[in-house]
Design a protein around this motif. Sequence first.
Motif, PDB file in Angstrom:
ATOM      1  N   LYS A 165       2.823  -8.471  -4.471  1.00  0.00           N
ATOM      2  CA  LYS A 165       2.471  -7.093  -4.833  1.00  0.00           C
ATOM      3  C   LYS A 165       3.622  -6.118  -4.588  1.00  0.00           C
ATOM      4  CE  LYS A 165      -0.008  -6.384  -0.331  1.00  0.00           C
ATOM      5  NZ  LYS A 165       0.128  -7.660   0.035  1.00  0.00           N
ATOM      6  N   GLU A 166       4.501  -6.531  -3.503  1.00  0.00           N
ATOM      7  CA  GLU A 166       5.789  -5.872  -3.348  1.00  0.00           C
ATOM      8  C   GLU A 166       6.694  -5.838  -4.399  1.00  0.00           C
ATOM      9  OE1 GLU A 166       3.586  -6.610   0.350  1.00  0.00           O
ATOM     10  OE2 GLU A 166       4.399  -8.040  -1.238  1.00  0.00           O
ATOM     11  N   LYS A 167       6.809  -6.821  -5.270  1.00  0.00           N
ATOM     12  CA  LYS A 167       7.655  -7.332  -6.286  1.00  0.00           C
ATOM     13  C   LYS A 167       7.067  -7.227  -7.448  1.00  0.00           C
ATOM     14  CE  LYS A 167      10.931 -10.105  -3.522  1.00  0.00           C
ATOM     15  NZ  LYS A 167      11.484 -11.490  -3.574  1.00  0.00           N
ATOM     16  N   TYR A 168       5.980  -5.981  -7.658  1.00  0.00           N
ATOM     17  CA  TYR A 168       5.208  -5.813  -8.872  1.00  0.00           C
ATOM     18  C   TYR A 168       5.883  -5.906 -10.047  1.00  0.00           C
ATOM     19  CZ  TYR A 168       1.838  -3.928 -12.125  1.00  0.00           C
ATOM     20  OH  TYR A 168       1.029  -3.692 -13.250  1.00  0.00           O
ATOM     21  N   ASP A 169       5.389  -6.608 -11.171  1.00  0.00           N
ATOM     22  CA  ASP A 169       5.763  -6.779 -12.406  1.00  0.00           C
ATOM     23  C   ASP A 169       4.597  -6.739 -13.278  1.00  0.00           C
ATOM     24  OD1 ASP A 169       6.683  -7.482 -15.070  1.00  0.00           O
ATOM     25  OD2 ASP A 169       7.909  -9.246 -14.309  1.00  0.00           O
ATOM     26  N   GLN A 170       4.473  -5.864 -14.285  1.00  0.00           N
ATOM     27  CA  GLN A 170       3.311  -5.621 -15.215  1.00  0.00           C
ATOM     28  C   GLN A 170       3.070  -6.767 -16.235  1.00  0.00           C
ATOM     29  OE1 GLN A 170       3.478  -2.296 -17.724  1.00  0.00           O
ATOM     30  NE2 GLN A 170       4.903  -3.137 -19.080  1.00  0.00           N
ATOM     31  N   CYS A 213       1.097   0.068  -2.998  1.00  0.00           N
ATOM     32  CA  CYS A 213       2.226  -0.947  -3.108  1.00  0.00           C
ATOM     33  C   CYS A 213       2.891  -0.846  -4.364  1.00  0.00           C
ATOM     34  CB  CYS A 213       1.820  -2.144  -3.022  1.00  0.00           C
ATOM     35  SG  CYS A 213       1.185  -2.608  -0.987  1.00  0.00           S
ATOM     36  N   HIS A 214       1.958  -0.201  -5.462  1.00  0.00           N
ATOM     37  CA  HIS A 214       2.393  -0.398  -7.002  1.00  0.00           C
ATOM     38  C   HIS A 214       1.731   0.772  -7.696  1.00  0.00           C
ATOM     39  CE1 HIS A 214      -0.771  -2.832  -8.410  1.00  0.00           C
ATOM     40  NE2 HIS A 214      -0.371  -3.443  -7.613  1.00  0.00           N
ATOM     41  N   GLY A 253      -3.412  -0.069  -7.415  1.00  0.00           N
ATOM     42  CA  GLY A 253      -2.013  -0.368  -6.624  1.00  0.00           C
ATOM     43  C   GLY A 253      -2.165  -0.184  -4.985  1.00  0.00           C
ATOM     44  N   ASP A 282      -2.487  -0.001 -12.268  1.00  0.00           N
ATOM     45  CA  ASP A 282      -2.387  -0.802 -13.514  1.00  0.00           C
ATOM     46  C   ASP A 282      -3.713  -1.298 -14.185  1.00  0.00           C
ATOM     47  OD1 ASP A 282      -3.135  -2.620 -11.334  1.00  0.00           O
ATOM     48  OD2 ASP A 282      -1.750  -4.080 -12.331  1.00  0.00           O
TER      49      ASP A 282
END
Length: 303
Positions: free
Chosen positions: A234-239, A11-12, A4, A15
């Motif tokens: 990356k700023e709106k990370y969703d797995q 940023c996250h 991340g 993962d």
Amino acid sequence: MFKGIYHGKQCHASDIATVLSRAWSSGVDRIIVTGGSLEESKEALAIAETDGRLFCTVGVHPTRCKEFEESGDPEKHFQALLSLAKEGIEKGKVVAIGECGLDYDRLHFCPSEIQRKYFEKQFELAYATKLPMFLHMREAAADFCAIVERNKDRFTGGVTHSFTGSAEDRDKLLTFNMYIGINGCSLKTAENLDVVRGIPIERMMIETDSPYCEIKNAHAGISFVKSTWPSKKKEKYDQDSLVKGRNEPCLVRQVLEVVDGCKGINDIDQLSRTLYHNTCRVFFPQDLDSAADALLAGRRNTP
């Protein structure tokens, strides 16, 4: 990036588990984690030990070769790489020496003479361990091929990965006991695609080189891509989505589709089996019998 972190900024959350899960569910069978320095090779081995489907390399990337001399004792540094490789072989995890080679496109990181010196030195690692080599050649074909020619009896084979060279470069590499590795960087232009068309499938491997070398919308190869995944910044990370601009192992499927399309093969399953068998032949020779059995089973099941 898989932790991340981008350009030093978090940023996250990490993962890696999500990325691996997406790879396995997309048909990826094994992943080789590349080492590019002594410390990175240690990290690659540690990662490889977390999953039976993960393996790794040990070596120093051409742009990092100053680390031999900056260590204060180049021979001691070499011996540390050799010890690490032997440890990883005993654990069943280290399958190649690399990533090593020459990169004259980024001489600001390491001068060419130091690159050449320690590229040649790493053939001693391959000779001592009897491992194949995972090689890097960028804007340095003449010197790269001269060094490989001098050392061709000191390594068992390998792949020149992320190939972006000319048709002449391709043909020279094919004279060695060598495979050519294709990823998104190999498929950017119409000229790249023409060069790829001239690589025999029996001498090709495919890869992602993730998190780098994705196939972008502006690339010539994109017209052959059929499989897509949702992606977000990356700023709106969703797995459940890929990170825009970050390549992942699951996207090796897209590389397969471009090779299939640009070569006009139109039998993607057989192509994937051949490419997988090529990879086993070099990095997992102990599995060749089972790989061959799987190939035969696939043919028997084909009407």
